[in-house]
Motif scaffolding. Structure first.
Motif, PDB file in Angstrom:
ATOM      1  N   MET A  59       0.589  -1.607   0.396  1.00 10.60           N
ATOM      2  CA  MET A  59      -0.103  -0.165  -0.290  1.00 10.60           C
ATOM      3  C   MET A  59       0.970   1.563   0.133  1.00 10.60           C
ATOM      4  N   ILE A  60       2.407   1.317   0.891  1.00 12.68           N
ATOM      5  CA  ILE A  60       2.769   2.861   1.106  1.00 12.68           C
ATOM      6  C   ILE A  60       3.739   2.389  -0.621  1.00 12.68           C
ATOM      7  N   PRO A  61       4.371   1.789  -0.818  1.00 14.21           N
ATOM      8  CA  PRO A  61       4.950   2.336  -1.462  1.00 14.21           C
ATOM      9  C   PRO A  61       3.345   2.750  -3.239  1.00 14.21           C
ATOM     10  N   ALA A  62       2.801   1.479  -3.641  1.00 15.38           N
ATOM     11  CA  ALA A  62       1.848   2.197  -4.383  1.00 15.38           C
ATOM     12  C   ALA A  62       0.919   3.309  -4.494  1.00 15.38           C
ATOM     13  N   ASP A  63       0.534   3.693  -2.947  1.00 17.28           N
ATOM     14  CA  ASP A  63       0.300   5.292  -3.448  1.00 17.28           C
ATOM     15  C   ASP A  63       0.889   6.585  -3.695  1.00 17.28           C
ATOM     16  N   LEU A  64       2.494   6.142  -2.908  1.00 23.14           N
ATOM     17  CA  LEU A  64       3.311   6.923  -3.389  1.00 23.14           C
ATOM     18  C   LEU A  64       3.868   7.048  -4.828  1.00 23.14           C
ATOM     19  N   LEU A 122       2.205  18.248  -1.958  1.00 21.11           N
ATOM     20  CA  LEU A 122       1.486  19.015  -0.224  1.00 21.11           C
ATOM     21  C   LEU A 122       0.798  17.142  -0.095  1.00 21.11           C
ATOM     22  N   ALA A 123      -0.650  17.894  -0.520  1.00 22.32           N
ATOM     23  CA  ALA A 123      -1.023  16.334  -0.536  1.00 22.32           C
ATOM     24  C   ALA A 123      -0.969  15.290  -0.483  1.00 22.32           C
ATOM     25  N   ALA A 124       0.458  14.745  -1.073  1.00 20.59           N
ATOM     26  CA  ALA A 124       1.034  13.488  -1.242  1.00 20.59           C
ATOM     27  C   ALA A 124       1.855  13.194   0.179  1.00 20.59           C
ATOM     28  N   LEU A 125       2.233  14.636   1.002  1.00 18.70           N
ATOM     29  CA  LEU A 125       3.485  14.386   1.831  1.00 18.70           C
ATOM     30  C   LEU A 125       2.228  14.436   2.646  1.00 18.70           C
ATOM     31  N   VAL A 126       1.066  14.764   3.126  1.00 15.40           N
ATOM     32  CA  VAL A 126      -0.333  14.292   3.799  1.00 15.40           C
ATOM     33  C   VAL A 126      -0.676  13.592   4.062  1.00 15.40           C
ATOM     34  N   ALA A 127      -0.684  12.771   2.843  1.00 14.63           N
ATOM     35  CA  ALA A 127      -1.329  11.393   2.714  1.00 14.63           C
ATOM     36  C   ALA A 127      -0.253  10.312   3.212  1.00 14.63           C
ATOM     37  N   GLN A 128       0.751  10.106   2.870  1.00 15.07           N
ATOM     38  CA  GLN A 128       1.835   9.235   3.164  1.00 15.07           C
ATOM     39  C   GLN A 128       2.343   9.244   4.500  1.00 15.07           C
ATOM     40  N   LEU A 129       2.436  10.470   5.263  1.00 17.27           N
ATOM     41  CA  LEU A 129       2.557   9.946   6.613  1.00 17.27           C
ATOM     42  C   LEU A 129       0.970   9.951   7.627  1.00 17.27           C
ATOM     43  N   PHE A 130       0.016  10.589   7.008  1.00 13.61           N
ATOM     44  CA  PHE A 130      -1.438   9.724   7.801  1.00 13.61           C
ATOM     45  C   PHE A 130      -0.674   7.775   7.513  1.00 13.61           C
ATOM     46  N   MET A 131      -0.529   7.282   6.419  1.00 16.49           N
ATOM     47  CA  MET A 131       0.121   5.711   5.818  1.00 16.49           C
ATOM     48  C   MET A 131       0.313   5.256   7.162  1.00 16.49           C
ATOM     49  N   PHE A 132       1.541   5.351   6.969  1.00 13.14           N
ATOM     50  CA  PHE A 132       2.928   5.437   7.489  1.00 13.14           C
ATOM     51  C   PHE A 132       2.952   5.260   9.077  1.00 13.14           C
ATOM     52  N   VAL A 133       1.655   6.265   9.535  1.00 15.40           N
ATOM     53  CA  VAL A 133       1.985   6.389  11.195  1.00 15.40           C
ATOM     54  C   VAL A 133       0.742   5.922  11.045  1.00 15.40           C
TER      55      VAL A 133
END
Length: 562
Positions: A89-94, A276-287
């Motif tokens: 999920m994390i690399p796919a979303d990135l 910026l939206a990608a950064l928010v989404a990735q931080l959300f997903m990782f945490v």
């Protein structure tokens, strides 16, 4: 009749807070209804949603019940291997944010497409209607089932926590979801996702921290429970371990094909805000994934291997263990609401497939914006009612069978390859796309039932005798379905005629915007319509002068942004 729920005395707080949430969501819907003047406002928020809300909404619309119940349950059952939930999920979303978001945002803006089927039809210059028709049908079927699955999850959890009849949870939650989605469209969906996602993210930060202060790191205690819980393969070896890891990784293949995720890219306000939206989404997903995994591990430490009868109760039980009733009620009510945050997004996508792609595309191309918004609200109401009925009938079906094996996997296999190819491969054709969608859908459904089919034809015993074949049959169906769908798309496109005039279109989106601007008077763009160019010949919207004229007239694509 109601019985005592898992939450005990906190059940009143759960019900009370949940009721407040539902009223708040209705308020968001009522307020958002004032912002809708056209169908693109209803479907993608008029491309005016900011990056922070978009990033939260993109994650909340997809994770919801899978994050709040599924990942902790998986960790409770398998141990540290559950962290592989983020492997795909994390690399796919990135990849989706980095490789698809800007192109999809620009393409759909230029041709004024507000849905994926309309975008496919325009991009692939399909005048047969097959691309739009097949993709719209796939979306209606899988997204409609998705809505019902999320309502089932919310109703089931409400029953477990408070003891109310599941029908009450299904009706209550379903009516509210349908209500605020019908009233506020994408605006209401995005802002409700933001609110619910923020609370759930906070819960998955605080819960592991509280558990750590009481128990320290869980790994030593897990080893005493069983060695498989600290194994990165859950004790599996050979082909079983390999296919197990592949199954986790393959979940990420569903991201490009799920429209309720892709529509966030289409609805962001400015192209430059994608980062910026990608950064928010990735931080959300990782945490969130790390926190949800640790919730399951700490539940093993706190309650023991047999301490929780239903693994889906892992997150609620740990919440009740560490928080007083009032706070636990707020968190658990947020978990219920988060499940509905997926339902509202999927309901909106299914609505757009019927109204924009079918009705506006085929039945009444001359429909006014006011009519389309009104029809969208009616269709949302009708689909929502059907989903509530489906949720009641399917309440005893495992929620993640409905979600992962059919809805998520079916959309990923059918839509994903075409979306990626449409943005990156000039040679993709309409015929190849249609064949790919059909193969992806059929493969995903059949693979889910493969063991039953093999048993019926008398081959199951032979398959179980081979570690490779048994592992292959048990692998997550999206893995083979996505591969077969992609191969079909490639072969079908190479054997058929591709669209014309795509080179200039692709060159345009590879250049910075200053290269598109000219001191000469623009040649003039056609009067774009919201059905993705239905009244404009597909070839016209691929010409460089048309794109240049439209970009020049845009006041929110800042000069210098790519």
């Amino acid at each position: 009749m109601a019985t005592d729920g898992l939450a005990g005395s906190a059940g009143a707080w759960v019900l009370g807070t949940f009721g407040v949430y539902l009223l708040l969501l209705l308020g968001i819907g009522l307020y958002s209804s004032r912002l809708m003047d056209s169908v693109d406002d209803y479907v993608i928020g008029g491309r005016s949603i900011g990056p922070v809300v978009t990033g939260f909404s993109e994650r909340a619309s997809e994770m919801s019940g899978w994050l709040t119940l599924g990942v902790p349950s998986d960790a409770f059952g398998t141990g540290v291997m559950a962290f592989y939930n983020g492997l795909g999920m994390i690399p796919a979303d990135l990849f989706a944010w980095a490789g698809l978001a800007k192109r999809l945002r620009k393409y759909t803006e230029v041709v004024k497409a507000v849905t994926l089927p309309t975008f496919f039809e325009t991009r692939l210059q399909d005048d047969t209607g097959y691309v739009k028709g097949v993709s719209a049908f796939v979306l209606m079927i899988f997204e409609g089932g998705y809505v019902g699955a999320q309502i089932v999850a919310a109703g089931t959890l409400l029953e477990v926590l408070t003891g109310v009849e599941p029908l009450i949870g299904i009706l209550g939650g379903g009516v509210i979801v349908v209500g605020y989605t019908m009233l506020g469209g994408y605006f209401a969906v995005a802002w409700s996702d933001y609110l619910q996602g923020a609370i759930i993210l906070l819960a998955f930060i605080i819960l592991p921290v509280l558990a750590f202060t009481n128990y320290g790191l869980p790994f030593g205690d897990l080893a005493s429970v069983g060695s498989s819980y600290t194994s990165v393969t859950a004790g599996m070896t050979g082909w079983a371990a390999i296919f197990g890891i592949i199954s986790y990784a393959a979940i990420g293949l569903g991201i490009p094909g799920n429209p309720h995720v892709m529509v966030r890219f289409m609805g962001i306000d400015e192209v430059k805000n994608v980062r910026l939206a990608a950064l928010v989404a990735q931080l959300f997903m990782f945490v969130a994934y790390i926190g949800a995994g640790f919730v399951g591990l700490y539940a093993l430490v706190v309650f023991g291997q047999g301490g929780i009868e239903d693994p889906n109760n892992v997150m609620p039980m740990l919440t009740l263990e560490f928080f007083p009733g009032a706070i636990a009620g707020i968190i658990l009510a947020a978990a219920l609401a988060a499940m509905m945050s997926s339902a509202d997004s999927q309901l909106l996508v299914a609505t757009s497939a019927i109204v924009e792609d079918v009705y506006h595309g085929y039945v009444n191309p001359a429909a006014s914006q006011e009519d389309l918004v009104r029809y969208s609200q009616f269709v949302t109401l009708g689909l929502g009612g059907a989903s509530i009925v489906f949720a009641y009938l399917a309440q005893n079906t495992p929620i993640y069978t409905l979600v992962l094996d059919y809805a998520w996997g079916g959309l990923g296999a059918a839509i994903g390859p075409t979306l990626i190819a449409s943005l990156w491969w000039k040679r993709v054709s309409a015929a190849g796309s249609v064949a790919s969608m059909i193969v992806g859908t059929v493969t995903m459904v059949l693979w889910t039932q493969l063991s039953t089919i093999l048993e019926l034809v008398g081959l199951l015993g032979a398959v179980e005798g081979s570690t490779f074949l048994s592992g292959l049959v048990g692998v997550y169906g999206l893995f083979p379905a996505f591969i077969l769908s992609t191969l079909t798309l490639i072969v079908g496109s190479l054997l058929t005629t591709p669209p014309e005039g795509v080179d200039d279109h692709f060159d345009t989106f590879d250049k910075p915007l200053p290269a598109l601007l000219s001191d000469d008077d623009p040649t003039g763009a056609p009067e774009y319509v919201t059905d993705g160019g239905h009244d404009v010949a597909p070839k016209a919207v691929t010409e460089t002068d048309t794109i240049r004229a439209h970009v020049t007239a845009s006041d929110y694509w800042e000069t210098g942004e790519e």
